[in-house]
Design an enzyme around this catalytic site. Structure first.
Site, PDB file in Angstrom:
ATOM      1  N   LYS A  68      62.495  44.646 -15.999  1.00 39.00           N
ATOM      2  CA  LYS A  68      63.094  43.710 -15.169  1.00 39.00           C
ATOM      3  C   LYS A  68      63.619  42.417 -16.117  1.00 39.00           C
ATOM      4  O   LYS A  68      62.561  42.069 -16.852  1.00 39.00           O
ATOM      5  CB  LYS A  68      63.002  43.390 -13.874  1.00 39.00           C
ATOM      6  CG  LYS A  68      61.411  43.029 -13.633  1.00 39.00           C
ATOM      7  CD  LYS A  68      61.376  41.439 -13.752  1.00 39.00           C
ATOM      8  CE  LYS A  68      59.906  40.906 -13.664  1.00 39.00           C
ATOM      9  NZ  LYS A  68      59.709  39.675 -14.064  1.00 39.00           N
ATOM     10  N   PRO A  79      57.192  45.646 -23.831  1.00 39.40           N
ATOM     11  CA  PRO A  79      55.889  44.782 -24.057  1.00 39.40           C
ATOM     12  C   PRO A  79      55.206  44.211 -23.069  1.00 39.40           C
ATOM     13  O   PRO A  79      55.889  44.315 -21.755  1.00 39.40           O
ATOM     14  CB  PRO A  79      56.865  43.530 -24.628  1.00 39.40           C
ATOM     15  CG  PRO A  79      58.065  43.800 -24.948  1.00 39.40           C
ATOM     16  CD  PRO A  79      58.597  44.970 -23.916  1.00 39.40           C
ATOM     17  N   GLY A 101      56.632  39.395 -19.077  1.00 38.41           N
ATOM     18  CA  GLY A 101      57.396  38.832 -17.962  1.00 38.41           C
ATOM     19  C   GLY A 101      58.682  39.640 -17.745  1.00 38.41           C
ATOM     20  O   GLY A 101      59.707  39.423 -17.140  1.00 38.41           O
ATOM     21  N   GLY A 134      53.901  46.603 -16.381  1.00 34.88           N
ATOM     22  CA  GLY A 134      53.092  47.232 -15.440  1.00 34.88           C
ATOM     23  C   GLY A 134      53.171  47.435 -14.204  1.00 34.88           C
ATOM     24  O   GLY A 134      52.889  48.494 -13.664  1.00 34.88           O
ATOM     25  N   ASP A 147      55.292  42.145  -7.842  1.00 29.89           N
ATOM     26  CA  ASP A 147      56.495  42.594  -8.191  1.00 29.89           C
ATOM     27  C   ASP A 147      56.643  44.461  -8.077  1.00 29.89           C
ATOM     28  O   ASP A 147      57.681  44.769  -8.320  1.00 29.89           O
ATOM     29  CB  ASP A 147      56.418  42.486  -9.871  1.00 29.89           C
ATOM     30  CG  ASP A 147      56.944  41.083 -10.276  1.00 29.89           C
ATOM     31  OD1 ASP A 147      57.250  40.385  -9.147  1.00 29.89           O
ATOM     32  OD2 ASP A 147      56.776  40.807 -11.552  1.00 29.89           O
TER      33      ASP A 147
HETATM   34  O1  C5P Z   1      50.760  39.718  -7.545  1.00 28.12           O
HETATM   35  P1  C5P Z   1      50.193  39.739  -9.156  1.00 28.12           P
HETATM   36  O2  C5P Z   1      48.704  40.300  -9.088  1.00 28.12           O
HETATM   37  O3  C5P Z   1      50.970  40.262  -9.985  1.00 28.12           O
HETATM   38  O4  C5P Z   1      50.089  38.035  -9.432  1.00 28.12           O
HETATM   39  C1  C5P Z   1      49.578  37.764 -10.609  1.00 28.12           C
HETATM   40  C2  C5P Z   1      48.940  36.166 -10.511  1.00 28.12           C
HETATM   41  O5  C5P Z   1      49.988  35.508 -10.658  1.00 28.12           O
HETATM   42  C3  C5P Z   1      48.444  35.994  -9.095  1.00 28.12           C
HETATM   43  O6  C5P Z   1      47.050  36.295  -8.974  1.00 28.12           O
HETATM   44  C4  C5P Z   1      48.598  34.948  -8.917  1.00 28.12           C
HETATM   45  O7  C5P Z   1      47.889  33.684  -9.487  1.00 28.12           O
HETATM   46  C5  C5P Z   1      49.944  34.478  -9.164  1.00 28.12           C
HETATM   47  N1  C5P Z   1      51.120  34.484  -8.362  1.00 28.12           N
HETATM   48  C6  C5P Z   1      51.403  33.633  -7.737  1.00 28.12           C
HETATM   49  N2  C5P Z   1      52.538  33.648  -6.843  1.00 28.12           N
HETATM   50  C7  C5P Z   1      53.255  34.874  -6.684  1.00 28.12           C
HETATM   51  C8  C5P Z   1      53.035  35.710  -7.662  1.00 28.12           C
HETATM   52  C9  C5P Z   1      51.859  35.753  -8.310  1.00 28.12           C
HETATM   53  O8  C5P Z   1      50.650  32.493  -7.618  1.00 28.12           O
HETATM   54  N3  C5P Z   1      54.210  35.019  -5.819  1.00 28.12           N
END
Ligand code: C5P
Length: 317
Positions: free
Chosen positions: A34, A117, A121, A125, A159
């Site tokens: 994305k 990759p 971003g 995963g 995500d």
């Molecule tokens: O949800 P995910 O594990 O993908 O998020 C990775 C990290 O990114 C989280 O541990 C958090 O530190 C940060 N994050 C955030 N706010 C979000 C999504 C992610 O602070 N809405």
């Protein structure tokens, strides 16, 4: 007319059956990357996450997963990137979660051909994890409701719920509240170059580095949603990513890559998610290829891509 016909053919319908292909013993599934057209960070929440409003679109850069049943009561992940052939792999964790929820003892091997990759971003995963949920649901004819799938997806990552539907969507909350938008994509953005600087970035580190001045009230995502549903032109100043300032300041490689993209001929460059991948839209294939070649000659990893909707047609305007 010719132009129009060419593009509707180019965006030929990709049915759900093409995303997940199953037989009794094996199941193939595609996991699309994305980009974020917008990313408003509204503020930090009590649980440490950040409240977001982001417009995301799947693109035709994809990983391929092949699932096979194995006799052992376990999940194995074998990946073309050795760093991902382990229990931490989100695709493996998704399969494990499904087995736990339904007390399934049937084991599964996941072969993962990685093209997206990592830590880039582009949601690779997260997309792999959603693909495993969808594949197992269909292949093993599991009784999960859409709400169950969403709940499992959200527990795997912010995500992941978006990738259950993909296409174009507004995602809110920490990203897990997904409102699909009609599958339209601006004609001037019909080709996308994705440039991946040769560093990985931790999403958590980027969110930690934000200051209050990076926060917005969600207006950019609202404006872009409004323009998309009215099929009016997107204003470049509304393609705002609240993580971009911090990433460009903290990672000189990304700032340099952005300058190089502009110097090579891109007229608009934005960060996707927490980066480091930058995307640049083009209306003409010839121009996109010319810019891609220039950047590849400078040693950059650059993908030529386009918007795709895994479950249907993408209409361009
Ligand atoms: O949800 P995910 O594990 O993908 O998020 C990775 C990290 O990114 C989280 O541990 C958090 O530190 C940060 N994050 C955030 N706010 C979000 C999504 C992610 O602070 N809405």
């Amino acid at each position: 007319m010719l132009d129009k016909r060419g593009f509707s053919m180019h965006n030929a319908c990709m049915s759900h059956a093409q995303r997940v292909q199953t037989s009794r013993d094996v199941c193939f599934v595609r996991a699309y990357a994305k980009i974020n057209l917008t990313l408003d960070v509204l503020g930090r929440r009590a649980d440490g996450y950040h409240e977001l409003a982001t417009v995301m679109q799947t693109v035709d850069l994809y990983d391929t997963l092949c699932l096979t049943a194995i006799d052992d009561n376990q999940v194995q992940v074998i990946c073309t990137s050795p760093a991902l052939s382990n229990d931490e792999n989100l695709a493996g964790r998704a399969a494990q979660l499904v087995r736990q929820r339904l007390a399934i003892t049937q084991g599964v091997r996941i072969e993962l051909y990685k093209r997206i990759p990592m830590a880039a971003g582009l949601g690779g995963g997260s997309s792999d994890a959603a693909a495993v949920l969808l594949a197992l649901q269909q292949w093993w004819q599991l009784p999960f409701t859409p709400a169950d799938l969403l709940d499992m997806a959200a527990s795997l990552g912010s995500d992941v719920p978006f990738f259950l539907t993909g296409g174009l969507a507004l995602c809110e909350g920490r990203g897990e509240r997904v409102s699909p938008l009609p599958a339209y994509w601006p004609l001037p953005m019909r080709w996308l170059l994705l440039l991946k600087p040769s560093i990985g970035i931790s999403t958590a580190a980027v969110f930690r580095s934000l200051s209050a001045s990076d926060y917005t009230d969600g207006r950019y995502s609202r404006l872009v949603c409004g323009a998309l549903s009215a099929r009016s032109e997107l204003q470049s100043e509304n393609l705002h990513n609240g993580l971009e300032r911090s990433v460009l300041n903290s990672y000189p490689e990304v700032a340099r890559a952005r300058e190089d993209l502009l110097a090579a001929g891109a007229s608009l460059v934005r960060l996707s998610g927490s980066g480091p991948t930058l995307f640049a839209p083009f209306s003409e294939l010839a121009k996109a290829i010319e810019v891609q070649r220039r950047l590849q000659a400078q040693g950059y990893e650059v993908y030529l891509s386009r918007a795709v909707s895994p479950d249907g047609d993408v209409n361009l305007f």
